[in-house]
Design an enzyme around this catalytic site. Sequence first.
Site, mmCIF file in Angstrom:
data_model
loop_
_atom_site.group_PDB
_atom_site.id
_atom_site.type_symbol
_atom_site.label_atom_id
_atom_site.label_comp_id
_atom_site.label_asym_id
_atom_site.label_seq_id
_atom_site.Cartn_x
_atom_site.Cartn_y
_atom_site.Cartn_z
ATOM 1 N N ASP A 21 -28.331 15.505 -21.116
ATOM 2 C CA ASP A 21 -27.652 16.726 -21.299
ATOM 3 C C ASP A 21 -26.543 16.707 -19.879
ATOM 4 O O ASP A 21 -26.028 15.508 -19.859
ATOM 5 C CB ASP A 21 -28.693 17.817 -20.769
ATOM 6 C CG ASP A 21 -28.272 19.238 -21.589
ATOM 7 O OD1 ASP A 21 -27.118 19.517 -21.391
ATOM 8 O OD2 ASP A 21 -29.082 19.777 -22.258
ATOM 9 N N HIS B 6 -23.631 15.555 -21.647
ATOM 10 C CA HIS B 6 -22.737 16.559 -22.325
ATOM 11 C C HIS B 6 -21.532 16.888 -21.310
ATOM 12 O O HIS B 6 -20.488 16.991 -22.004
ATOM 13 C CB HIS B 6 -23.665 17.893 -22.692
ATOM 14 C CG HIS B 6 -24.795 17.417 -23.698
ATOM 15 N ND1 HIS B 6 -25.689 18.530 -23.832
ATOM 16 C CD2 HIS B 6 -24.958 16.433 -24.448
ATOM 17 C CE1 HIS B 6 -26.301 18.316 -24.863
ATOM 18 N NE2 HIS B 6 -26.326 16.851 -25.148
#
Length: 517
Positions: A294, A328
């Site tokens: 993430d 991300h």
Amino acid sequence: MKYKVIFLSARSVTIELQNEFVFETDKEYDILLNDELYSKGNKKNIISIFDLNPDTKYKLSVVYDGEEFSDSFKTFSEYVTLDVKKFGAKGDGKTLDTNAIEACILACPDNGRVYFPDGEYYTGPIFLKSNITIELAPNAHLIGDTDRNHYPILPGMTYTTDESDEYNLGSWEGNPLDCFASIITGINVSNVKIIGRGVIDGNAQNSDWWVDVRKKRIAWRPRGVFLNHCHNIEFQGVTVTNTPSWNLHPYFSENIRFIDMNLVSPKNSPNTDGCDPESCTNVDILGVYFSVGDDCIAIKSGKIFMGRKYKLPSSNFNIRNCSMNFGHGAVVLGSEMSGGIKDIKVSQCLFNHTDRGLRIKTRRGRGKDAIIDDILFENIKMIDVLTPLVINMFYFCDPDGKTEYVYSKEKLPVDDRTPYLGRFHFKDIDATNVNVAAGAFYGLPEQPIDEIVCENINFHYASEPVSGTPAMMSFSEPMKGKGLLFNYVNKVKLINVNFDGLKDEKYEFNFVNEIKY
């Protein structure tokens, strides 16, 4: 090449080379300790030296490009070392060693060291105590228990005895919710060092932590490291991996330092952010390598309840000489930031194959205390980052994130729910293989972003850019190969911004009050 000492303990030291290189030097260098070779062929700007003796003076030399620079330091004193195996820990990877480890920590006096020799320590959550050092030997491996029923629960909120206040222990995504204790848990502790070359392994890949992750099962998932209301906590050298959710989560804490660490989880592992400081003050993230599932770093200050109740911004951060990979976002501010974020400096960092580079996300509803201001990103190198720069005030996550109130492009009243974004300075940045857009900035019609400065930036586009949406907002159309997009910004200043291989317009301005080239 000159260096400075940025971390010191009784058993180790970390130095940072004084240069302008991003993350690592252009040439290899050697380290001499007391005029004897300690390591050769080094390139990282930040490097640690271990296996030192307490209360001892050392001469440390850096030999770079034929020149030698030397200086000296003295390690701290140490009262005693306690070995976890002498307290009954087996380190065989099968026996549950939690009780033996915790007994060793509780028995350790001030200025003592808890030592993990080589071994695989199968363990549940370990709770820290103040004024100690914990060291993991190079082959010491903490392996998380796979049974969630063995994990203590940290209650989200408990009323004080006189019912005048609430005592918050657990947290999940910006709210005071019940969560499991983490493999390393610190609550109201101070003056702790966790050092060494060992590994803290959450072992999530062998449990059910990454299954059905949006559902609360008994309590919300633990992190790799959770520090709640802690002070003067330093990590040096250790690796944190395979965590059930976020790797590092300092929470309402101050003077927190993460030095020369590795944070590694699979690219497809859910919510395994690298480091998510929340409502923290004075945080250093230096020389850390990230490869996570993430955001690499996501700075936060609570969702609406915690932000409005405590009004404690995350502030005074130094993020330097780090390498962010496959996340991300590389460095992200928000979106749980209702208490505000200010005074953040990111420099000499490498971003590699992240979806977005420098990313700010908020939305209506975060509140009047949700102020992000005084943000500097400089000397950054990006490789294969789809969209290098993103500021988004229409971020659509959360249950109410796709409501008309959040996505409306109409000018709504400024009230207690309206966030504010101030000054952002992007400087000395080189981005190669840009795909979606160089940058996308979306302010609110009723509350434009105050100022964006782009200075000495080079964008190099992919020969065949892929399509995508630069910001997570409702009704955003996919795009590719775009320049810099400015929407609802008071002031834009552009100094020496270059585009290589761009086939579209360099700039798109919509509702920008002042533009300076």
